[in-house]
Design a protein around this motif. Structure first.
Motif, PDB file in Angstrom:
ATOM      1  N   ALA A  26      37.778  25.510  32.100  1.00  0.00           N
ATOM      2  CA  ALA A  26      38.779  26.560  32.244  1.00  0.00           C
ATOM      3  C   ALA A  26      39.123  26.723  33.722  1.00  0.00           C
ATOM      4  O   ALA A  26      38.239  26.625  34.589  1.00  0.00           O
ATOM      5  CB  ALA A  26      38.245  27.868  31.692  1.00  0.00           C
ATOM      6  N   PRO A  27      40.391  26.958  34.042  1.00  0.00           N
ATOM      7  CA  PRO A  27      40.726  27.287  35.432  1.00  0.00           C
ATOM      8  C   PRO A  27      39.971  28.536  35.877  1.00  0.00           C
ATOM      9  O   PRO A  27      39.614  29.390  35.066  1.00  0.00           O
ATOM     10  CB  PRO A  27      42.240  27.539  35.369  1.00  0.00           C
ATOM     11  N   ARG A  28      39.733  28.625  37.192  1.00  0.00           N
ATOM     12  CA  ARG A  28      38.986  29.757  37.759  1.00  0.00           C
ATOM     13  C   ARG A  28      39.813  30.436  38.827  1.00  0.00           C
ATOM     14  O   ARG A  28      40.321  29.760  39.746  1.00  0.00           O
ATOM     15  CB  ARG A  28      37.657  29.265  38.345  1.00  0.00           C
ATOM     16  N   LEU A  29      39.946  31.749  38.730  1.00  0.00           N
ATOM     17  CA  LEU A  29      40.675  32.525  39.739  1.00  0.00           C
ATOM     18  C   LEU A  29      39.842  32.583  41.013  1.00  0.00           C
ATOM     19  O   LEU A  29      38.677  32.972  40.984  1.00  0.00           O
ATOM     20  CB  LEU A  29      40.946  33.937  39.220  1.00  0.00           C
ATOM     21  N   LEU A  30      40.452  32.198  42.126  1.00  0.00           N
ATOM     22  CA  LEU A  30      39.775  32.246  43.420  1.00  0.00           C
ATOM     23  C   LEU A  30      40.241  33.445  44.260  1.00  0.00           C
ATOM     24  O   LEU A  30      39.428  34.195  44.798  1.00  0.00           O
ATOM     25  CB  LEU A  30      40.073  30.967  44.219  1.00  0.00           C
ATOM     26  N   ILE A  31      41.556  33.558  44.392  1.00  0.00           N
ATOM     27  CA  ILE A  31      42.182  34.522  45.295  1.00  0.00           C
ATOM     28  C   ILE A  31      43.325  35.199  44.557  1.00  0.00           C
ATOM     29  O   ILE A  31      44.073  34.530  43.833  1.00  0.00           O
ATOM     30  CB  ILE A  31      42.764  33.808  46.539  1.00  0.00           C
ATOM     31  N   TYR A  32      43.482  36.517  44.720  1.00  0.00           N
ATOM     32  CA  TYR A  32      44.665  37.196  44.197  1.00  0.00           C
ATOM     33  C   TYR A  32      45.220  38.143  45.253  1.00  0.00           C
ATOM     34  O   TYR A  32      44.552  38.413  46.265  1.00  0.00           O
ATOM     35  CB  TYR A  32      44.368  37.926  42.881  1.00  0.00           C
ATOM     36  N   SER A  49      45.214  37.350  49.375  1.00  0.00           N
ATOM     37  CA  SER A  49      44.066  37.244  50.278  1.00  0.00           C
ATOM     38  C   SER A  49      42.781  37.888  49.772  1.00  0.00           C
ATOM     39  O   SER A  49      41.776  37.883  50.497  1.00  0.00           O
ATOM     40  CB  SER A  49      44.427  37.873  51.641  1.00  0.00           C
ATOM     41  N   THR A  50      42.776  38.404  48.562  1.00  0.00           N
ATOM     42  CA  THR A  50      41.588  39.064  48.015  1.00  0.00           C
ATOM     43  C   THR A  50      40.774  38.067  47.190  1.00  0.00           C
ATOM     44  O   THR A  50      41.291  37.497  46.226  1.00  0.00           O
ATOM     45  CB  THR A  50      41.976  40.265  47.134  1.00  0.00           C
ATOM     46  N   ARG A  51      39.523  37.863  47.588  1.00  0.00           N
ATOM     47  CA  ARG A  51      38.671  36.963  46.818  1.00  0.00           C
ATOM     48  C   ARG A  51      38.275  37.590  45.504  1.00  0.00           C
ATOM     49  O   ARG A  51      37.919  38.786  45.448  1.00  0.00           O
ATOM     50  CB  ARG A  51      37.388  36.608  47.604  1.00  0.00           C
ATOM     51  N   ALA A  52      38.331  36.790  44.446  1.00  0.00           N
ATOM     52  CA  ALA A  52      37.901  37.286  43.134  1.00  0.00           C
ATOM     53  C   ALA A  52      36.380  37.409  43.094  1.00  0.00           C
ATOM     54  O   ALA A  52      35.681  36.882  43.967  1.00  0.00           O
ATOM     55  CB  ALA A  52      38.398  36.345  42.039  1.00  0.00           C
ATOM     56  N   THR A  53      35.883  38.079  42.079  1.00  0.00           N
ATOM     57  CA  THR A  53      34.454  38.326  41.939  1.00  0.00           C
ATOM     58  C   THR A  53      33.672  37.022  41.915  1.00  0.00           C
ATOM     59  O   THR A  53      34.005  36.092  41.163  1.00  0.00           O
ATOM     60  CB  THR A  53      34.178  39.104  40.644  1.00  0.00           C
ATOM     61  N   GLY A  54      32.649  36.936  42.750  1.00  0.00           N
ATOM     62  CA  GLY A  54      31.757  35.788  42.741  1.00  0.00           C
ATOM     63  C   GLY A  54      32.255  34.570  43.485  1.00  0.00           C
ATOM     64  O   GLY A  54      31.587  33.531  43.485  1.00  0.00           O
ATOM     65  N   ARG A 100      33.609  30.904  51.732  1.00  0.00           N
ATOM     66  CA  ARG A 100      34.280  29.760  52.357  1.00  0.00           C
ATOM     67  C   ARG A 100      35.723  29.621  51.879  1.00  0.00           C
ATOM     68  O   ARG A 100      36.511  28.900  52.487  1.00  0.00           O
ATOM     69  CB  ARG A 100      33.511  28.453  52.098  1.00  0.00           C
ATOM     70  N   PHE A 101      36.075  30.313  50.781  1.00  0.00           N
ATOM     71  CA  PHE A 101      37.452  30.328  50.294  1.00  0.00           C
ATOM     72  C   PHE A 101      38.173  31.538  50.883  1.00  0.00           C
ATOM     73  O   PHE A 101      37.697  32.676  50.763  1.00  0.00           O
ATOM     74  CB  PHE A 101      37.495  30.425  48.767  1.00  0.00           C
ATOM     75  N   SER A 102      39.330  31.290  51.503  1.00  0.00           N
ATOM     76  CA  SER A 102      40.117  32.403  52.012  1.00  0.00           C
ATOM     77  C   SER A 102      41.593  32.125  51.795  1.00  0.00           C
ATOM     78  O   SER A 102      42.032  30.968  51.789  1.00  0.00           O
ATOM     79  CB  SER A 102      39.831  32.662  53.495  1.00  0.00           C
ATOM     80  N   THR A 158      48.692  30.180  52.278  1.00  0.00           N
ATOM     81  CA  THR A 158      47.701  29.154  52.579  1.00  0.00           C
ATOM     82  C   THR A 158      46.371  29.499  51.921  1.00  0.00           C
ATOM     83  O   THR A 158      45.938  30.650  51.966  1.00  0.00           O
ATOM     84  CB  THR A 158      47.492  29.027  54.101  1.00  0.00           C
ATOM     85  N   LEU A 159      45.750  28.484  51.325  1.00  0.00           N
ATOM     86  CA  LEU A 159      44.366  28.570  50.868  1.00  0.00           C
ATOM     87  C   LEU A 159      43.536  27.692  51.790  1.00  0.00           C
ATOM     88  O   LEU A 159      43.853  26.517  51.967  1.00  0.00           O
ATOM     89  CB  LEU A 159      44.230  28.094  49.423  1.00  0.00           C
ATOM     90  N   THR A 160      42.501  28.259  52.353  1.00  0.00           N
ATOM     91  CA  THR A 160      41.620  27.518  53.249  1.00  0.00           C
ATOM     92  C   THR A 160      40.215  27.482  52.666  1.00  0.00           C
ATOM     93  O   THR A 160      39.691  28.517  52.226  1.00  0.00           O
ATOM     94  CB  THR A 160      41.585  28.170  54.646  1.00  0.00           C
TER      95      THR A 160
END
Lengths: 107, 120
Positions: A43-49, A52-57, A61-63, A72-74
């Protein structure tokens, strides 16, 4: 319809390197943008919403950054588990749209 | 733990119909909007349809408008996608996804997906 363009299409990097992924919107979506990680068969996983807000967990290193039309995703230092396809998604206007994805390969 | 489990996929002939379901658990289903997103073989993600927490409001991608119907049963914690007049280009893995925040359309989490194949 808001068209999202991602660049590059493919990124070949080694573990430990920094990854910089770009997403450009055809018109302003303010900060209404998310980033997802997708691995084959999972399943796809939400990283950022909200750009610039990191999702739970999600590791620090993801910003995410940006607003309006350029985002930009870094990934500051690639771990082996980070090699995947990354998609941006906007919720600023209907219809919801995704970018075509950036594949991060192991070099 | 939030869980989403899709079912109902399979092989169907062009012009046929299929009904997908997504069983939700681990959260108050009636508080969250839900969506269907698909991924054709070898391609990227495509949003298909969304429904508000009450079911009163729905939206569709142009590619499925008039053929697909999204619905939900809050008493059974289940999301549905009725797919009619199926075409070869509807072949994809279909994911159901929960809104991350009740009224913000970011998808978190997603189910594992169910494969729909439209072929004669």
């Amino acid at each position: 319809e808001i068209v999202l363009t991602q660049s590059p299409a493919t990124l070949s990097l080694s573990p430990g390197e920094r990854a910089t992924l770009s997403c450009r919107a055809s018109q302003s979506v303010r900060s209404s943008l998310a980033w997802y990680q997708h691995k084959p068969g999972q399943a796809p996983r939400l990283l950022i919403y909200d750009a610039s807000t990191r999702a739970t967990g999600i590791p620090a290193r993801f910003s995410g950054s940006g607003s309006g039309t350029d985002f930009t995703l870094t990934i500051s230092s690639l771990e082996p588990e980070d090699f995947a396809v990354y998609y941006c998604q906007q919720r600023g206007n209907w219809p919801i749209t995704f970018g075509p994805g950036t594949k991060v390969n192991i070099k | 733990e939030v869980q989403l489990l899709e079912s109902g996929g399979g092989l169907v002939q062009p012009g046929g119909s299929l009904r997908l379901s997504c069983a939700a658990s681990g959260f108050t289903f009636s508080n969250y909007g839900m969506s269907w997103v698909r991924q054709p073989p070898g391609k990227g993600l495509e949003w298909v349809s969304a429904i508000s927490s009450s079911g009163a409001s729905t939206n569709y991608a142009d590619s499925v408008k008039g053929r697909f119907t999204i619905s939900r049963d809050n008493s059974k914690n289940t999301l549905h996608l009725q797919m009619n007049s199926l075409r070869a280009e509807d072949t994809a893995v279909y994911f159901c996804a929960k809104y991350r925040i009740p009224d913000k359309i970011y998808f978190d989490p997603w189910g594992q997906g169910t494969l729909v194949t439209v072929s004669s």
